[in-house]
Write a protein that holds these residues in place. Structure first.
Motif, mmCIF file in Angstrom:
data_model
loop_
_atom_site.group_PDB
_atom_site.id
_atom_site.type_symbol
_atom_site.label_atom_id
_atom_site.label_comp_id
_atom_site.label_asym_id
_atom_site.label_seq_id
_atom_site.Cartn_x
_atom_site.Cartn_y
_atom_site.Cartn_z
ATOM 1 N N TYR A 20 47.569 45.621 39.730
ATOM 2 C CA TYR A 20 47.025 45.239 38.439
ATOM 3 C C TYR A 20 47.485 46.306 37.099
ATOM 4 O O TYR A 20 48.036 46.107 36.107
ATOM 5 C CB TYR A 20 45.616 45.071 38.124
ATOM 6 C CG TYR A 20 45.110 44.452 37.238
ATOM 7 C CD1 TYR A 20 45.536 43.637 36.172
ATOM 8 C CD2 TYR A 20 43.828 44.963 36.731
ATOM 9 C CE1 TYR A 20 45.182 42.771 35.197
ATOM 10 C CE2 TYR A 20 43.173 44.429 35.587
ATOM 11 C CZ TYR A 20 43.815 43.524 34.733
ATOM 12 O OH TYR A 20 43.039 42.984 33.670
ATOM 13 N N CYS A 58 46.743 39.691 37.862
ATOM 14 C CA CYS A 58 45.484 39.678 38.283
ATOM 15 C C CYS A 58 45.292 38.718 39.115
ATOM 16 O O CYS A 58 45.380 37.692 38.625
ATOM 17 C CB CYS A 58 44.684 39.822 37.085
ATOM 18 S SG CYS A 58 42.965 39.829 37.501
ATOM 19 N N CYS A 93 42.352 41.721 43.277
ATOM 20 C CA CYS A 93 41.930 42.922 42.469
ATOM 21 C C CYS A 93 40.508 43.146 42.609
ATOM 22 O O CYS A 93 39.864 44.270 42.385
ATOM 23 C CB CYS A 93 42.386 42.537 40.754
ATOM 24 S SG CYS A 93 44.044 42.516 40.536
#
Length: 344
Positions: free
Chosen positions: A230, A236, A240
């Motif tokens: 990320y 994302c 994450c």
């Protein structure tokens, strides 16, 4: 939503009316677009009510705060509540606030803090949630010098981990489009009067777009909890959150902050908590990194096995390779098994 837009019984100043109409219109539009009309009823509060509830936002009523907002305990009409006021110094406060409302209004999970309503009469709306106890999980783990500090024993930490894993898994699979929380950290975990764990503050959350497996967005969150992919690509997805959750598990295990830096015995190398834990495991010194509060008077075989399994899961979740991380659903199942074995 019409309850938010209803007219007040008391006359309002011109700017309060302007804010209320603008905020109500924007919020309604965002809610409908995000939830397709499926959201919880939200009550309207006046400026006078939220000021009365918090004693004019008295500093002694602050439960927790960060750069985006302050979270207060409040009391109004014989009812306890919590009030979130966004920082006037943040240029992004308005968008973060609306994001929080839009997602929080859709939540129906016992481990996600319930949004009761909001005040639209200020430039940035003020949010009202169900009541919680003083302090966050960060206070319970890191601030041993706080008054009335209650150390968290192993079973309690497992219960907290299980409940937060359940809430994150709910965000990932409980909606037509997965919601990525993006801000998992100890200070975003609170407790109600029954000691039920509550995840709160969806200000940074995002939905994965339809027909996509990730979202490309600016990097937000807290250093130490951010997944490496990320940071480098701005891409994302749910993995994450898994990385951030792994960091949280390491803090629960060790009592250390994820950003704490450690030196090698020779003093020629520095590393952060995850590598610190891994090096102790590799050198058969696992017990040395466990929080002394957990160790207590010693570790029995069963407890040591539970701690080892918990550590292995934390390391797996915080793997630098996203493909090596489990899903939050799998994580929640594993922690539940650990918790049940602890209480059998």
């Amino acid at each position: 939503m019409c309850s938010i837009l209803r007219k007040s019984k008391h006359p309002k100043k011109a700017d309060e009316t302007t804010f209320m109409m603008r905020n109500g219109e924007i919020l309604l539009e965002k809610l409908i677009a995000s939830s397709k009309g499926k959201y919880n009823p939200i009550r309207s509060f006046s400026v006078e009510e939220v000021k009365t509830a918090t004693n004019n936002f008295k500093v002694q009523n602050v439960i927790t705060k960060d750069s985006l907002n302050e979270f207060y305990k409040g009391f109004l009409h014989d009812r306890q509540m919590s009030v979130m006021k966004y920082s006037d110094n943040s240029l992004d406060a308005y968008e973060y606030c609306l994001t929080n409302v839009v997602f929080a209004a859709q939540m129906r999970h016992k481990n996600v803090l319930k949004l009761i309503g909001c005040c639209l009469e200020t430039q940035t709306p003020i949010l009202v949630f169900e009541s919680v106890k003083d302090g966050s999980l960060a206070d319970r783990i890191h601030r041993h010098n706080k008054p009335n500090f209650e150390p968290l024993l192993w079973t309690c930490r497992l219960k907290i981990a299980m409940e937060i894993a359940n809430s994150i898994a709910y965000l990932h699979v409980g909606f037509p489009r997965p919601i990525v929380f993006r801000n998992i950290k100890l200070s975003n975990i609170l407790f109600d009067e029954e000691h039920v764990t509550k995840l709160f503050d969806l200000s940074l959350s995002v939905s994965i777009p339809e027909d996509k497996t990730y979202i490309n967005d600016m990097v937000v969150g807290t250093f130490g909890y951010l997944a490496p992919e990320y940071l480098t690509s701005s891409c994302c997805d749910e993995r994450c959150d898994v990385f951030s959750f792994g960091a949280l598990l390491l803090e629960l295990l060790t009592g250390q902050r994820i950003t704490d830096r450690f030196s090698s015995e020779m003093g020629d190398e520095e590393y952060y908590l995850r590598d610190h834990v891994k090096k102790h495991i590799e050198n058969n010194r696992f017990k040395e990194i466990v929080d002394p509060v957990i160790v207590g008077d010693g570790l029995c075989n069963d407890k040591e096995q539970q701690l080892q399994a918990f550590t292995d899961l934390a390391i797996e979740c915080s793997s630098k390779s996203p493909t090596n991380r489990p899903t939050m659903v799998d994580v929640a199942k594993q922690i539940r098994q650990l918790y049940l074995s602890c209480n059998s």
